[in-house]
Structures are given as structure tokens and as C-alpha cells.
Design an enzyme around this catalytic site. Structure first.
Site, PDB file in Angstrom:
ATOM      1  N   ALA A 172       0.805  -1.223   0.000  1.00 28.09           N
ATOM      2  CA  ALA A 172       0.000   0.000   0.000  1.00 28.09           C
ATOM      3  C   ALA A 172       0.835   1.268   0.000  1.00 28.09           C
ATOM      4  O   ALA A 172       0.351   2.331  -0.404  1.00 28.09           O
ATOM      5  CB  ALA A 172      -0.938  -0.005   1.209  1.00 28.09           C
TER       6      ALA A 172
ATOM      7  N   GLY B 132       3.713   1.680  -1.726  1.00 30.49           N
ATOM      8  CA  GLY B 132       4.463   1.832  -2.968  1.00 30.49           C
ATOM      9  C   GLY B 132       3.747   2.714  -3.976  1.00 30.49           C
ATOM     10  O   GLY B 132       2.597   3.108  -3.781  1.00 30.49           O
TER      11      GLY B 132
ATOM     12  N   GLU C 297       2.029  -3.819   4.159  1.00 33.68           N
ATOM     13  CA  GLU C 297       3.384  -3.794   3.624  1.00 33.68           C
ATOM     14  C   GLU C 297       4.170  -4.943   4.245  1.00 33.68           C
ATOM     15  O   GLU C 297       3.708  -5.605   5.178  1.00 33.68           O
ATOM     16  CB  GLU C 297       4.065  -2.462   3.966  1.00 33.68           C
ATOM     17  CG  GLU C 297       3.726  -1.314   3.020  1.00 33.68           C
ATOM     18  CD  GLU C 297       4.474  -1.411   1.697  1.00 33.68           C
ATOM     19  OE1 GLU C 297       5.371  -2.277   1.582  1.00 33.68           O
ATOM     20  OE2 GLU C 297       4.159  -0.629   0.787  1.00 33.68           O
TER      21      GLU C 297
ATOM     22  N   THR D  83       2.161  -7.781 -10.525  1.00 36.77           N
ATOM     23  CA  THR D  83       3.609  -7.965 -10.382  1.00 36.77           C
ATOM     24  C   THR D  83       4.172  -8.654 -11.632  1.00 36.77           C
ATOM     25  O   THR D  83       3.501  -9.480 -12.250  1.00 36.77           O
ATOM     26  CB  THR D  83       3.895  -8.838  -9.147  1.00 36.77           C
ATOM     27  OG1 THR D  83       3.229  -8.269  -8.022  1.00 36.77           O
ATOM     28  CG2 THR D  83       5.375  -8.939  -8.869  1.00 36.77           C
ATOM     29  N   THR D  84       5.414  -8.332 -11.985  1.00 34.91           N
ATOM     30  CA  THR D  84       6.082  -9.001 -13.113  1.00 34.91           C
ATOM     31  C   THR D  84       7.437  -9.543 -12.650  1.00 34.91           C
ATOM     32  O   THR D  84       7.865  -9.312 -11.527  1.00 34.91           O
ATOM     33  CB  THR D  84       6.279  -8.033 -14.293  1.00 34.91           C
ATOM     34  OG1 THR D  84       7.062  -6.905 -13.873  1.00 34.91           O
ATOM     35  CG2 THR D  84       4.933  -7.540 -14.817  1.00 34.91           C
TER      36      THR D  84
ATOM     37  N   HIS E 105      11.021   2.098 -19.784  1.00 31.80           N
ATOM     38  CA  HIS E 105      10.454   2.353 -18.466  1.00 31.80           C
ATOM     39  C   HIS E 105      11.412   3.214 -17.644  1.00 31.80           C
ATOM     40  O   HIS E 105      12.562   3.429 -18.023  1.00 31.80           O
ATOM     41  CB  HIS E 105      10.169   1.050 -17.721  1.00 31.80           C
ATOM     42  CG  HIS E 105       8.956   0.336 -18.201  1.00 31.80           C
ATOM     43  ND1 HIS E 105       8.979  -0.547 -19.263  1.00 31.80           N
ATOM     44  CD2 HIS E 105       7.660   0.366 -17.772  1.00 31.80           C
ATOM     45  CE1 HIS E 105       7.760  -1.038 -19.466  1.00 31.80           C
ATOM     46  NE2 HIS E 105       6.941  -0.492 -18.574  1.00 31.80           N
ATOM     47  N   HIS E 106      10.929   3.648 -16.485  1.00 29.82           N
ATOM     48  CA  HIS E 106      11.708   4.471 -15.556  1.00 29.82           C
ATOM     49  C   HIS E 106      12.949   3.726 -15.068  1.00 29.82           C
ATOM     50  O   HIS E 106      13.044   2.502 -15.140  1.00 29.82           O
ATOM     51  CB  HIS E 106      10.833   4.870 -14.364  1.00 29.82           C
ATOM     52  CG  HIS E 106      10.174   3.700 -13.694  1.00 29.82           C
ATOM     53  ND1 HIS E 106      10.774   2.975 -12.698  1.00 29.82           N
ATOM     54  CD2 HIS E 106       8.959   3.122 -13.908  1.00 29.82           C
ATOM     55  CE1 HIS E 106       9.962   2.000 -12.301  1.00 29.82           C
ATOM     56  NE2 HIS E 106       8.854   2.067 -13.018  1.00 29.82           N
TER      57      HIS E 106
ATOM     58  N   LYS F   5      12.865   0.481 -12.603  1.00 34.50           N
ATOM     59  CA  LYS F   5      12.283  -0.819 -12.940  1.00 34.50           C
ATOM     60  C   LYS F   5      13.370  -1.884 -12.991  1.00 34.50           C
ATOM     61  O   LYS F   5      14.410  -1.702 -13.620  1.00 34.50           O
ATOM     62  CB  LYS F   5      11.539  -0.757 -14.272  1.00 34.50           C
ATOM     63  CG  LYS F   5      10.779  -2.047 -14.587  1.00 34.50           C
ATOM     64  CD  LYS F   5       9.821  -1.860 -15.747  1.00 34.50           C
ATOM     65  CE  LYS F   5       9.083  -3.149 -16.082  1.00 34.50           C
ATOM     66  NZ  LYS F   5       8.260  -3.645 -14.961  1.00 34.50           N
TER      67      LYS F   5
ATOM     68  N   GLY G  72       7.231  -7.116 -18.210  1.00 34.80           N
ATOM     69  CA  GLY G  72       6.167  -8.113 -18.315  1.00 34.80           C
ATOM     70  C   GLY G  72       5.247  -7.836 -19.479  1.00 34.80           C
ATOM     71  O   GLY G  72       4.747  -8.754 -20.142  1.00 34.80           O
TER      72      GLY G  72
END
Length: 267
Positions: free
Chosen positions: A11, A13, A36, A101-102, A157-158, A161, A167
Site C-alpha cells: 500500500a 508503494g 506492507e 507484479t512481473t 520504463h523508468h 524498474k 512483463g
């Protein structure tokens, strides 16, 4: 559709906070709470304040147990090992599980598939409506275009990552492979490979940097033309919106492993 009480894993993140905000503005959805990992810095903090909203009187807990007793669905954008544990905990309480999630290993995938025999699990490399429409289009294009068209999947991506390719990129690769009637693992090529591209290979290119939310492009490159299908994520709230829709949909489903394409009627 019946009202859905949703618990949020991770929660504190970035995605957890976005999911909390989306639940609170979605008619028919209520927030059961959030948790968490034990020892996390956000434990005990008000979930609403963490999400940039007013205080809710709900504090981040250090385990899923209490929250699952209040919930009908669990939304999970955490880490592979945590998601596997959360799936088992959700199964113990008979709670539907949505996994964004990946980066899962083959063993992780097998463990989640086993849990899905007892509860509905929606698992997707990307919860965006647009990306899942893109996936369906990629499958159709790959089916229509033969090996004369080389396939290259680019994603950006940022900088934070961890997994690569993303994913979502792998999801697009599997869609292309399905359209061609092949197995991705047998046709996958990366930028590290030397020598010419073999006919039928599916290539991947990766960029990491800055605060990029998510960029994906699939190119079908022929000798006389290039066809490109793409998606750009502007706000990660779009992933939260899809996850909440999946959480509401999953509550009415029998046990099984589902994807966002099932949720959207694209399967």
C-alpha cells in the site's frame, strides 16, 4: 455488480498508492485496508495520507491476515516472492487475487497456477485496457503477416524498474508468437545476439531511464514496409483503474487463472 471490498498489498508503494486512490473513487468498491512487508517504513501510517488524500483512519498493517478477513479481493503490485506468498494467503481466506507484479520465475508461475485451482486469480503483465487491446491486435497482425516480416518489440520504463524485458513486452511477445503458431522461448532474440536475425525471430529492445511510465512498440518490418503498433502510458493511474476493474470482476468467477483479456472480454 455487487460491492467489492478490496485489500491493497504494498500500500505504500507507487502502484499501491495509485490503487488506493482508484478504489476510493470507484462506485461499488470499498477499501478494506492495506499492508506492507514486516518492518516496512510505512507501517502504521494512514493509507489515505500516503495516497495524497485525506486521512481515512485506516493504517498500513504489517501482514495480510487481518485485511483479508475484511476483503473480497486483493490487489497486488509487489515483488514475485511476495506475490506468491500473498496468493497462498488469499487462498486460505477464499479471497480473489489480482496480480500486476512481473518478473516471475518458472517456479513462481507454477506456484501461482497451483493456487489458482482454489481461488480466481487475475494475473497480467499489464492491467491497462489499451495495452490489452494492443495485445489482441498484435496477435492478429502476427497471424496475418508471415516470416517475411521481422518482429521487434521495444519497451522503455523508468530507471527504477528491475525486470527486463518488461512483463508487458513479454506479454506482447507471447501474443505475436501465438499469432504465428510458435513458442516464444524458441523464437526469442535479444539485442545481445550477434549475427543476422533469423526468419521468424521475435526480438526485444529495452530502455531504462528517468521517470518514463511505460512505452511499448511492436514493429513488423518487411522489405518494403514497416507496420508499427504502439502504446504510451501517461499516468500509472491507468494500471490501477484496470486492476480495480479486475478485482471487481474476479469476485464473481470460479477458481482459475485469468488475464485482463478475460476481464475485458478479449480472450
Amino acid at each position: 455488480m455487487a460491492k467489492t471490498s478490496i485489500l491493497v498489498a504494498g500500500a505504500g508503494g507507487r502502484m499501491g498508492r495509485a490503487v488506493v486512490a482508484e478504489i476510493l473513487k470507484t462506485p461499488g468498491a470499498t477499501l478494506a485496508g492495506g499492508f506492507e512487508r514486516p518492518g516496512g517504513p510505512d507501517i502504521g501510517k494512514d493509507i489515505g495520507v500516503l495516497a495524497g488524500l485525506d486521512a481515512l483512519g485506516l493504517n498500513v498493517e504489517d501482514a495480510s491476515d487481518k485485511g483479508l478477513s475484511r476483503a473480497g479481493s486483493l490487489i497486488d503490485f509487489t515483488a514475485p516472492s511476495a506475490s506468491v506468498e500473498n496468493a497462498r494467503a488469499a487462498a486460505d481466506k477464499g479471497v480473489a487475487h489480482v496480480i500486476g507484479t512481473t518478473g516471475f520465475s518458472a517456479d513462481d508461475e507454477a506456484a501461482i497456477a497451483e493456487v489458482a485451482k482454489t481461488i480466481p486469480i487475475v494475473k497480467s503483465g499489464n492491467m491497462s485496457v489499451g495495452v490489452n487491446v494492443l495485445t489482441a491486435l498484435v496477435e492478429q497482425a502476427a497471424k496475418a503477416l508471415n516470416d517475411d516480416y521481422d518482429i521487434e518489440i521495444f519497451e522503455a520504463h523508468h530507471r527504477a524498474k528491475v525486470d527486463a524485458p518488461s512483463g508487458t513486452a513479454l506479454m506482447l511477445g507471447r501474443a505475436a508468437a501465438k499469432g504465428r503458431g510458435v513458442v516464444l522461448e524458441e523464437k526469442r532474440a535479444s539485442g545481445e545476439r550477434t549475427g543476422q536475425r533469423e526468419a521468424g525471430d521475435i526480438g526485444f529492445s529495452v530502455m531504462r531511464g528517468g521517470g518514463i511510465v511505460g512505452e511499448h512498440r511492436v514493429a513488423f518490418a518487411g522489405m518494403q514496409e514497416v507496420i508499427t503498433l504502439s502504446h504510451s502510458a501517461i499516468d500509472r493511474g491507468l494500471f490501477a483503474k484496470g486492476a480495480v476493474a479486475a478485482a471487481r470482476w474476479a469476485m464473481g468467477q470460479p477458481p482459475g487463472l485469468y488475464s485482463m483479456r478475460d476481464v475485458l472480454g478479449l480472450a
